[in-house]
Design an enzyme around this catalytic site. Structure first.
Site, PDB file in Angstrom:
ATOM      1  N   ALA A 120      -0.361   6.959 -12.582  1.00 13.83           N
ATOM      2  CA  ALA A 120      -1.553   6.113 -12.600  1.00 13.83           C
ATOM      3  C   ALA A 120      -2.607   6.513 -11.578  1.00 13.83           C
ATOM      4  CB  ALA A 120      -1.148   4.658 -12.366  1.00 13.83           C
ATOM      5  N   ASN A 186       6.004   2.594  -8.907  1.00 13.24           N
ATOM      6  CA  ASN A 186       6.110   4.042  -9.118  1.00 13.24           C
ATOM      7  C   ASN A 186       5.051   4.808  -8.329  1.00 13.24           C
ATOM      8  OD1 ASN A 186       8.366   4.166 -10.817  1.00 13.24           O
ATOM      9  ND2 ASN A 186       7.140   3.791 -12.638  1.00 13.24           N
ATOM     10  N   HIS A 216      -5.601   0.823  -7.872  1.00 13.37           N
ATOM     11  CA  HIS A 216      -4.791   1.577  -6.918  1.00 13.37           C
ATOM     12  C   HIS A 216      -5.724   2.157  -5.861  1.00 13.37           C
ATOM     13  CE1 HIS A 216      -1.463   1.319  -9.752  1.00 13.37           C
ATOM     14  NE2 HIS A 216      -2.313   1.703 -10.694  1.00 13.37           N
TER      15      HIS A 216
END
Length: 263
Positions: A120, A186, A216
């Site tokens: 991601a 993750n 993120h």
């Protein structure tokens, strides 16, 4: 290419769609699925098996794991021992030090490697490249809509549907994050493995009603460069815990093994 894939959930289905849309459908695909998923998986046109040994015996050139932490233990380790290169999506599983060692040793003994896609986020290549220069700090913040944290320990800490302002419910290191939030950390594990390690990588998790995407953010300071990343990942329609970018990152790993030029 003969592609093996573990699992037939959201990521696998989206991965096969992306490869098809790019004209990169492998010549052969073998899916390892639970018996209850076998009929639906066959509808994809792929070969279907329900045991790890059968997937390995089929002789894929590359195996992509898209099925969660248990699949790393049950299938990835024996596949590596058999000499099959594996792409692992459930990178958080490697927060278990014993499993991390088992995966590393299996790849060494099998004369192959395990590949950890960026998933991601971006900038992992730079983070890994900076490691020899001396990394001083890596701080990562995962900011998601409250309901994206449903089904995690955050439910016991916050009234997620009632939040009206951002709430930080976890602060700790990457190992703690990955073990406590295996379906959501993750990225934290990826940053840890690329940089300072699990204990020294700092993590914050935030439930934020003002955002509609999975955000993120991380900042790196090192001897050669300092940088910050801010990525607003669009959540998968079928699973808000998964960023769509993860699917495209895995597709890139597959296509880079088929293309004449890899980037």
């Amino acid at each position: 290419m003969h592609l093996g894939v573990i699992g037939y959930g959201n990521i696998t289905r989206a991965l096969l769609d992306v490869l098809a849309s790019e004209g990169q459908t492998p010549e052969r695909v073998t899916l390892l699925v639970r018996p209850a998923q076998a009929e639906a998986a066959r509808a994809s046109g792929a070969e279907v098996v329900t045991e790890a040994a059968a997937l390995i015996a089929a002789g894929p050139d590359l195996i992509v794991e898209c099925a969660g932490h248990s699949a790393v233990v049950e299938t990835v380790v024996p596949a590596l021992l058999s000499g099959v290169e594996c792409v692992v999506v459930s990178i958080g599983a490697l927060a278990d030090a014993n499993l991390h060692h088992a995966v590393t040793e299996a790849a060494r003994k099998g004369g192959t490697r395990v590949v950890l896609p960026a998933g991601a986020i971006g900038g992992v290549d730079l983070l890994a490249a900076l490691k020899p220069s001396g990394i001083d700090s890596v701080v990562y913040t995962s900011r998601k809509p409250p309901l994206a944290w449903k089904g995690t320990p955050a439910e016991g800490l916050l009234d997620l549907p009632a939040l009206t302002e951002p709430a930080t419910f976890f602060t700790g290191n990457a190992r703690e994050a990955a073990l406590a939030y295996p379906k959501n950390a993750n990225v934290a594990a990826t940053l840890a493995l690329a940089g300072l390690g699990f204990e020294a990588t700092r993590v914050e998790m935030v439930a934020d009603p003002s955002v509609s995407q999975n955000i993120h953010e991380y900042r790196v300071t090192s001897g050669a460069a300092d940088y910050a990343m801010h990525i607003e990942g669009k959540p998968s329609p079928d699973n808000p815990k998964t960023s769509l970018a993860t699917v495209y990152s895995v597709a890139r790993e597959v296509m880079n093994r088929r293309n004449e030029v890899a980037i």
